[in-house]
Design a protein around this motif. Sequence first.
Motif, PDB file in Angstrom:
ATOM      1  N   ALA A 182       6.338   3.250  -2.261  1.00  0.00           N
ATOM      2  CA  ALA A 182       7.547   2.450  -2.497  1.00  0.00           C
ATOM      3  C   ALA A 182       8.059   1.844  -1.195  1.00  0.00           C
ATOM      4  N   THR A 183       8.011   2.610  -0.119  1.00  0.00           N
ATOM      5  CA  THR A 183       8.465   2.104   1.182  1.00  0.00           C
ATOM      6  C   THR A 183       7.579   0.961   1.662  1.00  0.00           C
ATOM      7  N   LEU A 184       6.263   1.132   1.508  1.00  0.00           N
ATOM      8  CA  LEU A 184       5.340   0.081   1.920  1.00  0.00           C
ATOM      9  C   LEU A 184       5.541  -1.186   1.088  1.00  0.00           C
ATOM     10  N   ALA A 185       5.817  -1.004  -0.208  1.00  0.00           N
ATOM     11  CA  ALA A 185       6.067  -2.164  -1.070  1.00  0.00           C
ATOM     12  C   ALA A 185       7.352  -2.872  -0.655  1.00  0.00           C
ATOM     13  N   ALA A 186       8.357  -2.087  -0.258  1.00  0.00           N
ATOM     14  CA  ALA A 186       9.636  -2.677   0.124  1.00  0.00           C
ATOM     15  C   ALA A 186       9.528  -3.528   1.381  1.00  0.00           C
ATOM     16  N   VAL A 187       8.592  -3.184   2.252  1.00  0.00           N
ATOM     17  CA  VAL A 187       8.409  -3.967   3.490  1.00  0.00           C
ATOM     18  C   VAL A 187       7.192  -4.893   3.377  1.00  0.00           C
ATOM     19  N   HIS A 188       6.755  -5.125   2.115  1.00  0.00           N
ATOM     20  CA  HIS A 188       5.661  -6.061   1.831  1.00  0.00           C
ATOM     21  C   HIS A 188       4.342  -5.641   2.477  1.00  0.00           C
ATOM     22  N   SER A 190       2.128  -3.497   0.636  1.00  0.00           N
ATOM     23  CA  SER A 190       1.512  -2.764  -0.471  1.00  0.00           C
ATOM     24  C   SER A 190       0.007  -2.590  -0.281  1.00  0.00           C
ATOM     25  N   SER A 191      -0.619  -3.496   0.474  1.00  0.00           N
ATOM     26  CA  SER A 191      -2.061  -3.399   0.675  1.00  0.00           C
ATOM     27  C   SER A 191      -2.447  -2.156   1.465  1.00  0.00           C
ATOM     28  N   TRP A 192      -1.471  -1.552   2.132  1.00  0.00           N
ATOM     29  CA  TRP A 192      -1.744  -0.348   2.913  1.00  0.00           C
ATOM     30  C   TRP A 192      -1.642   0.925   2.079  1.00  0.00           C
ATOM     31  N   ALA A 193      -1.246   0.812   0.825  1.00  0.00           N
ATOM     32  CA  ALA A 193      -0.986   1.995  -0.003  1.00  0.00           C
ATOM     33  C   ALA A 193      -2.218   2.883  -0.132  1.00  0.00           C
ATOM     34  N   LYS A 194      -3.387   2.264  -0.401  1.00  0.00           N
ATOM     35  CA  LYS A 194      -4.603   3.066  -0.553  1.00  0.00           C
ATOM     36  C   LYS A 194      -4.996   3.732   0.755  1.00  0.00           C
ATOM     37  N   LYS A 195      -4.787   3.034   1.874  1.00  0.00           N
ATOM     38  CA  LYS A 195      -5.079   3.633   3.166  1.00  0.00           C
ATOM     39  C   LYS A 195      -4.214   4.881   3.378  1.00  0.00           C
ATOM     40  N   ALA A 196      -2.916   4.725   3.089  1.00  0.00           N
ATOM     41  CA  ALA A 196      -1.994   5.846   3.287  1.00  0.00           C
ATOM     42  C   ALA A 196      -2.344   7.013   2.378  1.00  0.00           C
ATOM     43  N   THR A 197      -2.722   6.719   1.126  1.00  0.00           N
ATOM     44  CA  THR A 197      -3.095   7.772   0.183  1.00  0.00           C
ATOM     45  C   THR A 197      -4.304   8.550   0.690  1.00  0.00           C
ATOM     46  N   ALA A 198      -5.301   7.827   1.215  1.00  0.00           N
ATOM     47  CA  ALA A 198      -6.501   8.487   1.733  1.00  0.00           C
ATOM     48  C   ALA A 198      -6.176   9.342   2.952  1.00  0.00           C
TER      49      ALA A 198
END
Length: 344
Positions: A182-188, A190-198
């Motif tokens: 949600a934080t990554l989406a808020a600062v535009h 979102s493409s980093w979400a999978k990286k952060a999850t891994a």
Amino acid sequence: MNNRKIRSAVLGGLISLCFVGLLLKRVNLFDTWQTLRSIDARLLILPLLIAAPNYLLRALRWQLIFPRQARPGFWLTFRTFAIGTGSNNFVPGRAGDVARCVLISHDSSLAGSSLALATLAIEKVLDGLALLAIVLLAGVYLSPPNWLVKLEIAAMFGFGGALAVMYAIRFKTEWFLRRVRATLAAVHLSSWAKKATALFGSFNAGLHAVSSIAQMVCLTAITALIWITEAGLVWAIAKTLRLPLSLPYSMVVAAVLGLGLMIPAGPASIGTYEFFVVAAMGLAGIASGSALAYAVLLHAWVFVTTSVVGLACLAWAGLTLKQLTREEDSWADRAASAAARQAK
């Protein structure tokens, strides 16, 4: 050198210069020289007898933090720990700690090295909490100066925040990952979400290594022994200069120095090392000139011994310092590539 290393070197050098400047304003260099001339070199063997078990204890603790199914052998852990510690003398920002995580990984994948980084985070938090406890306890019996109070507050916020994040990753994983996305989406981003999850997924695996009260008690006991031997080293070096530093004050000096070294600085922490030693020795009533002589001797002793052991272990591993740096850079490139592939 790439841009990242240049920026790190410049920033670390500036921080070191600032601390050197602050130190020279308060020190009588003539007193420093007179104190250094009084050294009893015969007593330098005593710190060696204390430093040896300290190194072994640190390697043992790091080994026990790893998950049982991915736990490296003791001598591999010792060798890698010594290489990383020695490398910190030659690279800014304590990058040697990252290098040992790269070397200890069983593979060169993003997940493997992230798991090793999780064990490093646990190690640093254990040390930080132990040091904070020592400084807080000392504050009960001393009249702490303002700089020590500020250091305590900064350490409490820093390690409190680290503990909160580690708790969330360990026990509230899904909730934490949702907040990250949600934080990554808020600062535009979102493409980093999978990286952060891994990254956090493999980091979580490392945190799962500390899975029982018995293991935590064991790690806490080893941490206590580590800092008792650190205090013994501080006391032994003071003996070589005939400085009246008691064992309780030696523990305080070791704790203040340990907290101070968590500030990123230039190679070997030049400047920050001497600044915090002089400040801590002042709590024991030792004049700044004599305290600087002690700080220089302590730093030189630690630099030489950790460098010699680190370089010997580097040769044992069949590497050079340049190859170690290339290995770290290669891992960073592979990690970025792996994260990019996961994001697609």
